[in-house]
Design a protein around this motif. Structure first.
Motif, PDB file in Angstrom:
ATOM      1  N   ARG A  40      -2.941  -1.407   1.673  1.00  0.00           N
ATOM      2  CA  ARG A  40      -1.935  -2.339   1.164  1.00  0.00           C
ATOM      3  C   ARG A  40      -2.193  -3.770   1.588  1.00  0.00           C
ATOM      4  NH1 ARG A  40       3.429   1.029   0.312  1.00  0.00           N
ATOM      5  NH2 ARG A  40       2.406   2.941  -0.284  1.00  0.00           N
ATOM      6  N   GLU A  81      -2.051   4.386   2.302  1.00  0.00           N
ATOM      7  CA  GLU A  81      -1.297   3.780   3.420  1.00  0.00           C
ATOM      8  C   GLU A  81      -2.136   3.694   4.652  1.00  0.00           C
ATOM      9  OE1 GLU A  81       2.696   4.758   4.117  1.00  0.00           O
ATOM     10  OE2 GLU A  81       3.001   5.398   2.064  1.00  0.00           O
ATOM     11  N   ASP A 137       2.342   1.480  -4.761  1.00  0.00           N
ATOM     12  CA  ASP A 137       2.572   2.910  -4.506  1.00  0.00           C
ATOM     13  C   ASP A 137       1.296   3.719  -4.625  1.00  0.00           C
ATOM     14  OD1 ASP A 137       5.250   2.505  -4.003  1.00  0.00           O
ATOM     15  OD2 ASP A 137       5.901   3.095  -6.012  1.00  0.00           O
ATOM     16  N   ASP A 138       0.341   3.254  -5.433  1.00  0.00           N
ATOM     17  CA  ASP A 138      -0.914   3.965  -5.626  1.00  0.00           C
ATOM     18  C   ASP A 138      -1.962   3.658  -4.559  1.00  0.00           C
ATOM     19  OD1 ASP A 138       0.075   5.212  -7.863  1.00  0.00           O
ATOM     20  OD2 ASP A 138      -0.794   3.751  -9.272  1.00  0.00           O
TER      21      ASP A 138
END
Length: 170
Positions: free
Chosen positions: A43, A170, A166-167
């Motif tokens: 991210r 993380e 969201d894709d």
């Protein structure tokens, strides 16, 4: 070469091969595990080898100095799951107090590409500070297009960013 010599060469090379293979396997097992210097996240743009956010550039220098400057190892801070570098203690303190202001928007992904619905890593050398926010671009052409009409790109990018985020791992 006689059949007897061929057989001797074949059977003689196998034990050697097995010994070399066993030695390599044993050496691999005895090596210490590789430990990453930083926890990374998809991210925020992070160098996969060093673990540094935005390739070790100081995010505050874009605002203070108006240019991309590499941070120093003496002034590191972990924030957002990655390690950031800074030019001095003041920049480090400013960032830690307000990472949402100094951190690159869209995690450092190129906002023109985010507006198209894809994530392409921005290059810390191609940047713009627009409305007191830092944007990184994958190429000069993207930066120039964005600067010509930031409102158009920002509206599209902000609409698409939640789904793209969201894709990301993380």
């Amino acid at each position: 070469m006689t059949a007897q010599r061929q057989q001797r060469n074949i059977s003689g090379s196998r034990p050697l091969f097995r010994r070399v293979f066993a030695a390599i396997a044993l050496a691999a097992l005895m090596m210490p595990p590789v430990v990453s210097r930083a926890a990374t996240t998809g991210r925020i743009i992070t160098d996969r080898f060093s673990g540094l956010a935005i390739d070790g550039f100081d995010p505050v220098s874009y605002f203070v100095d108006g240019q991309a400057q590499l941070g120093l190892p003496d002034y590191e801070a972990a924030q957002g799951g990655v390690v950031w570098r800074f030019r001095n203690e003041g920049n480090r303190a400013s960032f830690l107090a307000h990472p949402e202001v100094y951190g690159p928007q869209f995690g450092g992904y190129d906002p023109t590409d985010v507006a198209r619905g894809v994530t392409v890593a921005g290059n810390p050398r191609f940047f713009a500070v627009i409305e007191e926010r830092l944007f990184l671009f994958s190429r000069e052409e993207s930066r120039d297009a964005f600067k010509a009409d930031p409102a158009r790109y920002l509206a599209r990018a902000e609409a698409r960013w939640p789904a793209l985020q969201d894709d990301l791992p993380e």
